[in-house]
Design an enzyme around this catalytic site. Structure first.
Site, PDB file in Angstrom:
ATOM      1  N   THR A   1      12.425  -7.114 -10.636  1.00  0.00           N
ATOM      2  CA  THR A   1      11.863  -8.462 -10.767  1.00  0.00           C
ATOM      3  C   THR A   1      10.663  -8.602  -9.844  1.00  0.00           C
ATOM      4  O   THR A   1      10.714  -8.210  -8.677  1.00  0.00           O
ATOM      5  CB  THR A   1      12.947  -9.513 -10.434  1.00  0.00           C
ATOM      6  OG1 THR A   1      14.024  -9.325 -11.353  1.00  0.00           O
ATOM      7  CG2 THR A   1      12.407 -10.929 -10.540  1.00  0.00           C
TER       8      THR A   1
ATOM      9  N   CYS B   1       1.382   2.298  13.065  1.00  0.00           N
ATOM     10  CA  CYS B   1       2.634   3.040  12.955  1.00  0.00           C
ATOM     11  C   CYS B   1       2.766   4.059  14.083  1.00  0.00           C
ATOM     12  O   CYS B   1       3.860   4.483  14.402  1.00  0.00           O
ATOM     13  CB  CYS B   1       2.710   3.770  11.616  1.00  0.00           C
ATOM     14  SG  CYS B   1       1.712   3.037  10.339  1.00  0.00           S
TER      15      CYS B   1
ATOM     16  N   GLY C   1       0.810  -1.218   0.000  1.00  0.00           N
ATOM     17  CA  GLY C   1       0.000   0.000   0.000  1.00  0.00           C
ATOM     18  C   GLY C   1       0.840   1.263   0.000  1.00  0.00           C
ATOM     19  O   GLY C   1       0.538   2.236  -0.701  1.00  0.00           O
TER      20      GLY C   1
ATOM     21  N   HIS D   1      -1.479  -7.622   2.273  1.00  0.00           N
ATOM     22  CA  HIS D   1      -1.617  -8.153   3.644  1.00  0.00           C
ATOM     23  C   HIS D   1      -2.848  -7.643   4.373  1.00  0.00           C
ATOM     24  O   HIS D   1      -3.139  -8.085   5.480  1.00  0.00           O
ATOM     25  CB  HIS D   1      -0.337  -7.919   4.454  1.00  0.00           C
ATOM     26  CG  HIS D   1      -0.082  -6.523   4.922  1.00  0.00           C
ATOM     27  ND1 HIS D   1      -0.326  -6.134   6.218  1.00  0.00           N
ATOM     28  CD2 HIS D   1       0.401  -5.439   4.288  1.00  0.00           C
ATOM     29  CE1 HIS D   1       0.028  -4.862   6.357  1.00  0.00           C
ATOM     30  NE2 HIS D   1       0.461  -4.415   5.200  1.00  0.00           N
TER      31      HIS D   1
HETATM   32  C1  LIG Z   1      -1.941  -0.556   5.790  1.00  0.00           C
HETATM   33  C2  LIG Z   1      -2.341   0.622   5.023  1.00  0.00           C
HETATM   34  C3  LIG Z   1      -1.472   1.210   4.083  1.00  0.00           C
HETATM   35  C4  LIG Z   1      -0.067   0.721   3.887  1.00  0.00           C
HETATM   36  O1  LIG Z   1      -0.013  -0.535   3.257  1.00  0.00           O
HETATM   37  P1  LIG Z   1       1.323  -1.400   3.383  1.00  0.00           P
HETATM   38  O2  LIG Z   1       1.081  -2.548   2.440  1.00  0.00           O
HETATM   39  O3  LIG Z   1       1.414  -1.846   4.809  1.00  0.00           O
HETATM   40  O4  LIG Z   1       2.461  -0.550   2.962  1.00  0.00           O
HETATM   41  C5  LIG Z   1      -1.922   2.295   3.364  1.00  0.00           C
HETATM   42  N1  LIG Z   1      -3.153   2.791   3.551  1.00  0.00           N
HETATM   43  C6  LIG Z   1      -4.015   2.272   4.428  1.00  0.00           C
HETATM   44  C7  LIG Z   1      -5.380   2.858   4.565  1.00  0.00           C
HETATM   45  C8  LIG Z   1      -3.639   1.170   5.201  1.00  0.00           C
HETATM   46  O5  LIG Z   1      -4.495   0.670   6.083  1.00  0.00           O
END
Ligand SMILES: *Cc1c(COP(=O)(O)O)cnc(C)c1O
Length: 387
Positions: A233, A321, A71, A197
């Site tokens: 990759t 975080c 994300g 995830h």
């Molecule tokens: C978890 C999350 C992200 C970040 O995704 P990652 O795959 O952990 O980098 C971004 N935006 C929202 C709303 C999230 O809940």
């Protein structure tokens, strides 16, 4: 000890079917998708099938999907791929750090950023987005569903505002994917981020939808992978798992599993809100079906999370975080919560593995733990004397 996990907005367990789909790509199908020989071709074909599955979940075409490391990368690629010095960008005050801190960095790079406030329920008013538009506006980036509260933004209306002004619209749909049906054309977005995830695939993989014709500048330079939009990759097992998770999520939405999840979440919420001095954050707003964010006045959320963990229940104070930081949640304070109430808030988030028994377990440990912590709280006793 029995351990129940109600922190699925932080991360979800990989489903057994997803792991089964991934496993051969660590073992016999190890080829590099860029290789011409049999091994490479097999991997290439599997990646393209996964791309179709992800595109089906989002209502777009396969070539519009760019696989990423998750994300955070998707959000950064959308934002830095479009906004250049001199551009104006519109965002909201309740974004995930992946968008919020990317926008902060844009300001250092010579962009101007407007953050649209939210109302007490956590919602952006599309008219505020309209009023914030300027001739220099290049991009609107506003999330679909909030990670802390589950509150849904009026993305379709925001998409209309952006389209009328001929401005790009990106939405972080990481917490919406698999929980509500997503259709990039209905949303009217040009870019949309998802993360593996958060949908029961692996950590370290994700996808960014990029509408055909969008002139996106790459952030990584190297080979011509992902149509030169993301060199490197591919994370083949991760991508195959994301494809499988997307198929499972789509089938579940078509079956109406989201409604079953809402029934469990609603029961948890209803029972917990019976306790005195509690309240629902985002009350009255449309929300994804798995999230309940509740404040328990007179308690430190962090202390409650630790006490519940000792009883075997995993929940969170909100953004993973910001754990360890003393600052109250920027999302809850943007909704107008007093800092002490924001700090007293806990997020419960269900996943596909969650059962009514898990909710029973939470209901068996939370009220007693809240009562015990309040007994230790001078604020609680003071309030009791004054009332
Ligand atoms: C978890 C999350 C992200 C970040 O995704 P990652 O795959 O952990 O980098 C971004 N935006 C929202 C709303 C999230 O809940």
């Amino acid at each position: 000890m029995r351990r129940i996990y109600l922190d699925n907005n932080a991360t979800t367990p990989v489903l057994p079917e997803v792991l089964d789909a991934m496993r051969p790509y660590f073992e016999e199908h190890f080829g590099n998708a860029s290789s011409i020989h049999h091994h490479g071709q097999q991997t290439r074909a599997a990646i393209e099938r996964a791309r179709e599955s992800v595109a089906d979940l989002l209502g777009c075409r396969a070539p519009e999907i760019v696989f990423t490391s998750g994300g955070t990368e998707g959000d950064n690629l959308a934002i830095f791929g479009l906004a250049k010095a001199g551009d104006h960008v519109i965002t909201s005050t309740v974004e995930h750090h992946a968008v919020m801190n990317a926008c902060k960095h844009l300001e250092k790079k010579g962009c101007e950023v407007t953050s649209i406030p939210v109302d007490g329920r956590g919602r952006v008013d599309p008219d505020d987005v309209k009023r914030a538009l300027r001739p220099a506006t290049k991009l609107v980036t506003i999330m679909t569903a909030n990670n802390e509260t589950g509150v849904l933004q009026p993305v379709e209306d925001i998409g209309n505002v952006a389209a009328e002004a001929d401005v790009y619209f990106h939405t972080d749909a990481v917490q919406a994917a698999g929980k509500i049906s997503i259709d990039v054309n209905k949303f009217g977005c040009d870019l949309l981020t998802i993360s593996g995830h958060k949908v029961h695939a692996a950590q370290g993989v994700g996808a960014l939808y990029v509408r055909k014709g969008t002139l996106l500048e790459a952030m990584l330079y190297g080979g011509s992978h992902e149509r030169s939009r993301r060199a490197g990759t591919e994370n083949v097992p991760g991508i195959i798992g994301l494809g499988k998770a997307a198929e499972i999520a789509l089938a579940a939405l078509e079956r109406g599993d989201d409604k079953k999840m809402a029934v469990m979440r609603d029961r948890l919420e209803r029972e917990l809100l019976q306790l005195e001095a509690t309240g629902l954050n985002g009350d009255g707003a449309p929300r994804v079906p798995n999230t309940a964010n509740i404040y328990f006045d007179f308690i430190e959320g962090e202390a409650l999370v630790i006490a519940l963990d000792l009883k075997g229940l995993a929940v969170s104070t909100g953004a993973a975080c910001s754990s360890g930081a003393i600052e109250p949640s920027h999302v809850l304070t943007a909704m107008g919560l007093r800092p002490d109430r924001a700090r007293a808030s806990i997020r419960f988030s269900l996943g596909k593995q969650s059962t009514p028994d898990d909710v029973d377990f939470a209901l068996s440990v939370v009220p007693g733990t809240v009562a015990r912590l309040r007994e230790l709280s001078p604020l609680y006793h003071k309030a009791a004397i004054n009332s």
